[in-house]
Design a protein around this motif. Structure first.
Motif, PDB file in Angstrom:
ATOM      1  N   ALA A   1      13.706   0.394  57.093  1.00 19.82           N
ATOM      2  CA  ALA A   1      14.364  -0.794  56.721  1.00 19.82           C
ATOM      3  C   ALA A   1      15.619  -0.811  56.654  1.00 19.82           C
ATOM      4  N   ALA A   2      16.380   0.652  56.534  1.00 19.13           N
ATOM      5  CA  ALA A   2      17.845   0.923  56.549  1.00 19.13           C
ATOM      6  C   ALA A   2      18.389   0.595  58.097  1.00 19.13           C
ATOM      7  N   ASN A   3      17.690   1.153  58.990  1.00 18.18           N
ATOM      8  CA  ASN A   3      18.049   1.242  60.381  1.00 18.18           C
ATOM      9  C   ASN A   3      17.929  -0.447  60.900  1.00 18.18           C
ATOM     10  N   VAL A   4      16.966  -1.063  60.613  1.00 18.65           N
ATOM     11  CA  VAL A   4      16.850  -2.543  60.950  1.00 18.65           C
ATOM     12  C   VAL A   4      17.890  -3.230  60.461  1.00 18.65           C
ATOM     13  N   LEU A   5      18.208  -2.995  58.949  1.00 16.10           N
ATOM     14  CA  LEU A   5      19.204  -3.852  58.527  1.00 16.10           C
ATOM     15  C   LEU A   5      20.754  -3.650  59.053  1.00 16.10           C
ATOM     16  N   VAL A   6      20.867  -2.273  59.263  1.00 16.64           N
ATOM     17  CA  VAL A   6      22.307  -1.610  59.685  1.00 16.64           C
ATOM     18  C   VAL A   6      22.346  -2.195  61.138  1.00 16.64           C
ATOM     19  N   SER A   7      21.475  -2.216  61.991  1.00 18.84           N
ATOM     20  CA  SER A   7      21.431  -2.588  63.354  1.00 18.84           C
ATOM     21  C   SER A   7      21.780  -4.280  63.238  1.00 18.84           C
ATOM     22  N   MET A   8      21.231  -4.905  62.473  1.00 21.31           N
ATOM     23  CA  MET A   8      21.223  -6.340  62.460  1.00 21.31           C
ATOM     24  C   MET A   8      22.619  -6.834  61.987  1.00 21.31           C
ATOM     25  N   ALA A   9      23.259  -6.087  61.072  1.00 16.18           N
ATOM     26  CA  ALA A   9      24.651  -6.174  60.542  1.00 16.18           C
ATOM     27  C   ALA A   9      25.604  -5.555  61.140  1.00 16.18           C
ATOM     28  N   LYS A  10      25.430  -4.857  62.195  1.00 17.92           N
ATOM     29  CA  LYS A  10      26.576  -3.978  62.631  1.00 17.92           C
ATOM     30  C   LYS A  10      27.701  -4.805  63.411  1.00 17.92           C
ATOM     31  N   VAL A  11      27.417  -6.047  63.713  1.00 21.03           N
ATOM     32  CA  VAL A  11      28.381  -6.822  64.455  1.00 21.03           C
ATOM     33  C   VAL A  11      29.197  -7.581  63.491  1.00 21.03           C
ATOM     34  N   ILE A  12      28.772  -7.554  62.252  1.00 19.19           N
ATOM     35  CA  ILE A  12      29.873  -8.191  61.179  1.00 19.19           C
ATOM     36  C   ILE A  12      30.313  -7.369  60.251  1.00 19.19           C
ATOM     37  N   ILE A  13      29.889  -5.791  60.372  1.00 20.84           N
ATOM     38  CA  ILE A  13      30.560  -4.881  59.400  1.00 20.84           C
ATOM     39  C   ILE A  13      31.710  -4.209  60.053  1.00 20.84           C
ATOM     40  N   SER A  14      33.065  -4.114  59.630  1.00 20.44           N
ATOM     41  CA  SER A  14      34.082  -3.479  60.078  1.00 20.44           C
ATOM     42  C   SER A  14      33.830  -1.977  60.492  1.00 20.44           C
ATOM     43  N   LYS A  15      34.424  -1.408  61.228  1.00 16.03           N
ATOM     44  CA  LYS A  15      34.207   0.239  61.423  1.00 16.03           C
ATOM     45  C   LYS A  15      34.793   0.750  60.205  1.00 16.03           C
ATOM     46  N   ALA A  16      35.900   0.250  59.756  1.00 14.61           N
ATOM     47  CA  ALA A  16      36.723   0.900  58.698  1.00 14.61           C
ATOM     48  C   ALA A  16      36.024   0.944  57.322  1.00 14.61           C
ATOM     49  N   VAL A  17      34.875  -0.029  56.957  1.00 13.98           N
ATOM     50  CA  VAL A  17      34.017   0.180  55.994  1.00 13.98           C
ATOM     51  C   VAL A  17      32.665   0.329  56.066  1.00 13.98           C
ATOM     52  N   ARG A  18      32.352   0.816  57.361  1.00  8.80           N
ATOM     53  CA  ARG A  18      30.909   0.937  57.799  1.00  8.80           C
ATOM     54  C   ARG A  18      30.102   2.015  57.106  1.00  8.80           C
ATOM     55  N   ILE A  19      30.617   3.005  56.708  1.00  6.03           N
ATOM     56  CA  ILE A  19      29.905   4.018  56.211  1.00  6.03           C
ATOM     57  C   ILE A  19      29.681   3.791  54.697  1.00  6.03           C
ATOM     58  N   PRO A  20      30.550   3.374  53.933  1.00  3.07           N
ATOM     59  CA  PRO A  20      30.446   2.797  52.568  1.00  3.07           C
ATOM     60  C   PRO A  20      29.233   1.686  52.497  1.00  3.07           C
ATOM     61  N   VAL A  21      29.409   0.718  53.525  1.00  3.23           N
ATOM     62  CA  VAL A  21      28.394  -0.492  53.563  1.00  3.23           C
ATOM     63  C   VAL A  21      26.962   0.150  53.759  1.00  3.23           C
ATOM     64  N   ASN A  22      26.737   1.077  54.781  1.00  3.64           N
ATOM     65  CA  ASN A  22      25.617   1.845  54.888  1.00  3.64           C
ATOM     66  C   ASN A  22      24.872   2.352  53.918  1.00  3.64           C
ATOM     67  N   ILE A  23      25.994   3.223  52.971  1.00  4.67           N
ATOM     68  CA  ILE A  23      25.477   3.843  51.585  1.00  4.67           C
ATOM     69  C   ILE A  23      24.924   2.957  50.740  1.00  4.67           C
ATOM     70  N   ILE A  24      25.553   1.745  50.630  1.00  7.62           N
ATOM     71  CA  ILE A  24      25.239   0.867  49.891  1.00  7.62           C
ATOM     72  C   ILE A  24      23.691   0.147  50.060  1.00  7.62           C
ATOM     73  N   ILE A  25      23.623  -0.045  51.442  1.00 10.91           N
ATOM     74  CA  ILE A  25      22.441  -0.742  51.860  1.00 10.91           C
ATOM     75  C   ILE A  25      21.306   0.473  51.663  1.00 10.91           C
ATOM     76  N   ILE A  26      21.480   1.676  52.082  1.00  7.10           N
ATOM     77  CA  ILE A  26      20.480   2.762  51.679  1.00  7.10           C
ATOM     78  C   ILE A  26      20.264   2.696  49.903  1.00  7.10           C
ATOM     79  N   ALA A  27      21.089   2.842  49.476  1.00  6.77           N
ATOM     80  CA  ALA A  27      21.053   2.971  47.934  1.00  6.77           C
ATOM     81  C   ALA A  27      20.368   1.881  47.382  1.00  6.77           C
ATOM     82  N   THR A  28      20.367   0.764  47.751  1.00  7.42           N
ATOM     83  CA  THR A  28      19.749  -0.671  47.350  1.00  7.42           C
ATOM     84  C   THR A  28      18.277  -0.587  47.717  1.00  7.42           C
ATOM     85  N   LEU A  29      18.015  -0.067  48.906  1.00  9.81           N
ATOM     86  CA  LEU A  29      16.663  -0.002  49.342  1.00  9.81           C
ATOM     87  C   LEU A  29      15.879   1.092  48.482  1.00  9.81           C
ATOM     88  N   VAL A  30      16.766   2.445  48.126  1.00  9.87           N
ATOM     89  CA  VAL A  30      15.972   3.447  47.618  1.00  9.87           C
ATOM     90  C   VAL A  30      15.724   2.710  46.027  1.00  9.87           C
TER      91      VAL A  30
END
Length: 225
Positions: free
Chosen positions: A51-80
């Motif tokens: 789920a994390a890989n799919v969501l991050v791959s879909m959202a990569k075009v709208i997520i800025s590189k400056a906040v990519r890691i925090p956003v990825n952590i939030i996605i993973i934390a939500t899924l967990v």
């Protein structure tokens, strides 16, 4: 298709989370006192990875590189959090056994690593395959390690599967060695380190044998040319 085969082989064997990268050892050694526990944690981790890989791959075009890691952590934390709630609601005995190690999936560097190194740079389908192969690679190591420890330690395999995973998994329960006294050391954490060391040694030996075979094939092919 060759790319997908490479992705699958990397996740299942060559770049396996445990025997290839030596990651996630804390939950691995803590919950693998039985194959049932390993299967439960492995499937939960696989679900989060896919789920994390799919969501991050879909959202990569709208997520800025400056906040990519925090956003990825939030996605993973939500899924967990969702997985933790689902296990608590429908598989409460398994949730009690796995305990803190379900929320700690958030801190599993293997998940964040795959999201950052693969999903954020590749399309959705390859990212889904990568998450699935990495998750299943982690799961089979958990089940194998837990199964070996359980058989040597108590002579059973997938004990309490129907209680922890549901009645549909009752067929997995078996007594491998009847009237077996067991070896307590193997079920305890030191036994986990010992069995894991053997598995790592076997993987390393097979890798070296494969390289030697490839080298021999190259020599034969060069001689024929």
């Amino acid at each position: 298709m060759s790319n997908y085969r490479t992705i699958i082989s990397q996740g299942m064997w060559n770049n396996n989370i445990v025997i290839g990268q030596s990651l996630a050892l804390c939950p691995l050694l803590a919950v693998t006192s039985s194959a049932t526990n390993g299967l439960g944690l492995g499937l939960a981790t696989t679900a989060v990875m896919v789920a994390a890989n799919v969501l991050v791959s879909m959202a990569k075009v709208i997520i800025s590189k400056a906040v990519r890691i925090p956003v990825n952590i939030i996605i993973i934390a939500t899924l967990v959090t969702m997985i933790d709630a689902i296990l608590n609601a429908w598989l409460h005995p398994l949730h009690k056994v796995l305990g803190l190690f379900i929320p700690l999936i958030v801190t599993n560097c293997a998940i964040l690593g795959r999201v950052e190194s693969f999903a954020s740079r590749n399309p959705v389908l390859p990212s889904c395959v990568d998450g699935l192969s990495m998750g299943l690679g982690f799961t089979w190591v958990l089940v194998a390690l837990g199964g070996l420890r359980e058989v040597i330690g108590s002579g059973t395999l997938f004990s309490n599967a129907s209680l922890l995973l549901g009645e549909h998994f009752a067929f997995l329960e078996m007594t491998v060695i009847p009237d077996y006294r067991g070896v307590l050391l193997v079920i305890l954490p030191p036994g986990g380190f010992l069995i894991l060391g053997v598995m790592l040694g076997i993987k390393q030996k097979l890798t070296l044998m494969d390289k030697e075979r490839q080298r021999a094939d190259d020599v034969v092919a060069g001689g024929n040319v």
